[in-house]
Design an enzyme around this catalytic site. Structure first.
Site: not given
Ligand code: F6R
Length: 667
Positions: A50, A75, A125, A151-152, A536, A540, A543, A559, A662
């Site tokens: 949060c 967040r 969140w 937050n927590g 990757e 992207k 998500e 395979h 995030k």
């Molecule tokens: C994907 C993305 C997430 C973060 C993952 C780790 O675009 O942003 O997969 O890479 O949640 O987050 P951090 O780097 O903050 O530990």
């Protein structure tokens, strides 16, 4: 909106390969710099994600708080709320959904109802209880005189709730947070903490298990706001005649760049005139002042429709800033080094632990570190790492990669590694975050604030930083001569302009994205360092565009996955260099012709001038020729743009994809 009128309440408180040290001869674990968080090592935390902000000063608190919440909405965006100390009353508004809902409710109530210069806010969140109004923060006690944002996760909240209910307290939400409001109100009303808000909060914090940042206001105490933290982020912002608390400096950077990082189990009281920090026992405690080196414009969209698009364009700078200052007097240097060079020489195995995109950055680094250092490198999802009893000892180097430095899975992996006596080196984008605080060495990525939920510039910076870790190891272990290290560093530095050049493909990829918006699924193929890039690219797309996407090692196709190929299925192929990796290149060309023969529509990311692949590409996106190991830094870029554009064409919010936050501070 609810306004609570005054009541009578009690008055108020980083050649030659040097010899390896014999195993038994290692020094103890008294690593300088572990400092104040050593006590938290081994503590299991489950944290909510949060954003919180608190303010006392000379401006309208509502404006400051809402402004701060806007910059912390990445967040969590399930609900939002504010509380302002309006004279001797507490005026609260909270709403499920985006911050815009809260602002609409505030406007409906009339902003004048929130006139006051002290207050706090929250963007949530959800962890405990669905994202509905009644579970939104702030939470209050029965009288409405005490308000708390959190937050927590409070792990013993069930017991606290039962205790409160047994004493006749009625709780009005499903959250763990509400219990703290009632407990603080009770502590404030009776016993030796009566009338003393900081003492009341400390007393309650001592009873709490889990991870938390709390910000607390009391209608009786309009001149101060109290905040406390354990294993969740909290920074103080120190301005002229105003003081802030927040989960992230982004919340107050508009007003001040002078910040103070709170330690574990610390409480801060903020007033107009400053701040006072104590531990949970009430003893004065030291907190670390620092100056924020980025400004508000770095956190604002700068004319872009989405932060993510701005952040994609910032990647050349993110790379340059991450490398800046890390090659000095002919050596690679880290930021915080609480391990000796001997420690690095003793390393006999490397684990990279991380999640999501950060994990993919580790997969890329494995190729470089193994090649440069002749060390085995395992790359592991942090969420799996500690549950499978990995073989770790004091000669193991664990590289924990995290943009936020808060990710619970990665943090727990760090704690587990250190319990097993392994050395931990954090690669992190957030100064002073928990993961670097608990690590033996730190290398910061200087990507600047990343607001878009999907990682872009932070990912590229992580790849560059991981390569620096590889060079630091090669340098210490003598597996590379100094001039070789210098050359590799120079090649890394040159990547900033290669990435800038790659951005020249942006419009082509955007147009492609628009044409692909109706696809049902997309496959991504790569080999060698192109394989993690494929993973990757698929992440992207999943998500952002909520589209089924899968990344495969191209050699694995035959395979099983080749059965997925059908007419018009878009398949994105990340090609190796025809010069740098001629054998792999030929094999991949064969793979493409196989899938094309089965009806796939091929989108090929290839080095400019790669004429061999051209006949097999329905769409060819050319990226600059760069050294093989560095290719991911350019080939990832079009995949980011592709995902963003497909998402945009489908009408989705690129910065705030559904169900995501995030910083993922829950396991
Ligand atoms: C994907 C993305 C997430 C973060 C993952 C780790 O675009 O942003 O997969 O890479 O949640 O987050 P951090 O780097 O903050 O530990």
């Amino acid at each position: 909106m609810t306004t609570f009128r005054p009541r009578n309440a009690p008055a108020g408180d980083r050649a030659t390969r040097p010899a390896k040290r014999p195993r038994g001869a290692f020094r103890g674990l008294t690593v300088p710099g572990r400092g104040q968080d050593a006590g938290s090592v081994g503590v299991v935390t489950l944290k909510g994600v949060c954003g919180i902000v608190g303010y006392v000063g000379h401006r309208q608190a509502l404006d400051v708080v809402l402004g701060g919440l806007h910059r912390m909405e990445y967040r969590g965006y399930d609900s939002a709320g504010v509380a302002v100390l309006t004279g001797d009353a507490l005026t609260v508004e909270r709403r499920a959904g985006r911050l815009a809902n809260l602002e609409a409710a505030v406007d409906t109530a009339g902003r004048e109802a929130f006139a006051g210069t002290a207050g706090m806010g929250h963007t949530r969140w959800a962890t405990h209880g669905p994202p509905v109004d009644r579970n939104s923060h702030p939470h209050r006690d029965g009288t409405g005189r005490v308000a708390v944002v959190h937050n927590g996760i409070i792990e013993n909240f069930a017991a606290l709730r039962a205790e409160l209910e047994a004493s006749g307290v009625e709780l009005s939400s499903d959250t763990d947070t509400e219990t703290t409001a009632h407990l603080i109100a009770r502590a404030y009303a009776e016993g030796d903490t009566a009338g003393d808000l900081p003492a009341s909060v400390r007393a309650v914090c001592r009873r709490l298990e889990g991870a938390f940042t709390l910000v607390v206001t009391h209608a009786d105490q309009p001149d101060h706001v109290v905040a406390a933290r354990r294993s969740s982020p909290l920074v103080v912002g120190v301005g002229e005649g105003e003081t802030f608390v927040a989960s992230d400096v982004a919340a107050f950077i508009e007003h001040t760049r002078q910040a103070v990082e709170l330690g574990q189990d610390q409480l801060v009281v903020i007033t107009r005139d400053g701040y006072e920090v104590t531990d949970f026992a009430g003893e004065p405690a030291d907190a670390k002042p620092f100056s924020v080196d980025w400004d508000l414009s770095a956190a604002e969209k700068g004319g872009h429709e989405y932060f993510m698009l701005k952040e994609i364009e910032e990647q050349p700078d993110a790379l340059a800033n991450t490398l800046r200052g890390h090659f000095s007097s002919g050596r690679v240097v880290l930021d915080e080094q609480r391990m000796s060079d001997q420690d690095l020489r003793d390393v006999d195995k490397v684990f990279v632990v991380a999640c999501g995109s950060a994990y993919h950055s580790g997969l890329v680094a494995k190729y470089a570190i193994e090649h440069w250092c002749r060390l085995p490198v395992e790359v592991e999802l942090a969420s799996e790492f500690r549950y499978r009893d990995p073989v770790l000892d004091r000669d193991t180097l664990v590289v924990a990669v995290s943009q936020s430095g808060e990710t619970a899975d990665t943090l727990e992996a760090v704690r587990h590694a250190r319990e097993q006596k392994a050395r931990v080196l954090a690669v992190c984008n957030t100064n002073g975050a928990q993961i670097p605080r608990e690590s033996d060495a730190v290398l910061y990525t200087h990507a600047g604030p990343e607001i878009g939920v999907a990682s872009t510039k932070a990912f590229l910076a992580q790849v560059a930083a991981n390569y620096l870790v590889g060079l630091a190891l090669a340098q210490a272990r003598g597996t590379k001569y100094p001039d070789e290290v210098a050359r590799e560093f120079g090649e890394l530095e040159a990547m900033s302009s290669a990435v800038a050049k790659t951005l020249g493909t942006l419009e082509q990829v955007r147009a492609l994205g628009k044409r692909m918006a109706d696809s049902k699924a997309v496959l991504f193929l790569g080999r060698h360092v192109g394989f993690p890039v494929a993973l990757e690219g698929a992440l992207k797309l999943k998500e952002l565009a909520y589209m089924h996407a899968e990344g495969f090692a191209a050699g694995e196709l035959k395979h099983g996955p080749i059965a997925l190929i059908e007419d018009d299925l878009p398949v994105v192929v990340v090609m190796p260099s025809p010069k740098g990796r001629a054998v792999l290149h030929s094999k991949l060309v064969s793979n493409i012709s196989e899938i094309q023969a089965r009806g796939a529509r091929t989108i090929v990311i290839a080095e400019e001038g790669d004429d061999r692949v051209r006949p097999f590409a329905d769409e060819l996106v050319e990226v600059p020729a760069v050294p093989t190991l560095l290719q991911p830094l350019v080939s990832t870029v079009p995949l980011q743009v592709l995902a963003a554009e497909i998402a945009r064409s489908r009408g989705y919010d690129v910065d705030k994809p559904r169900n995501l936050a995030k910083s993922v501070t829950v396991e």
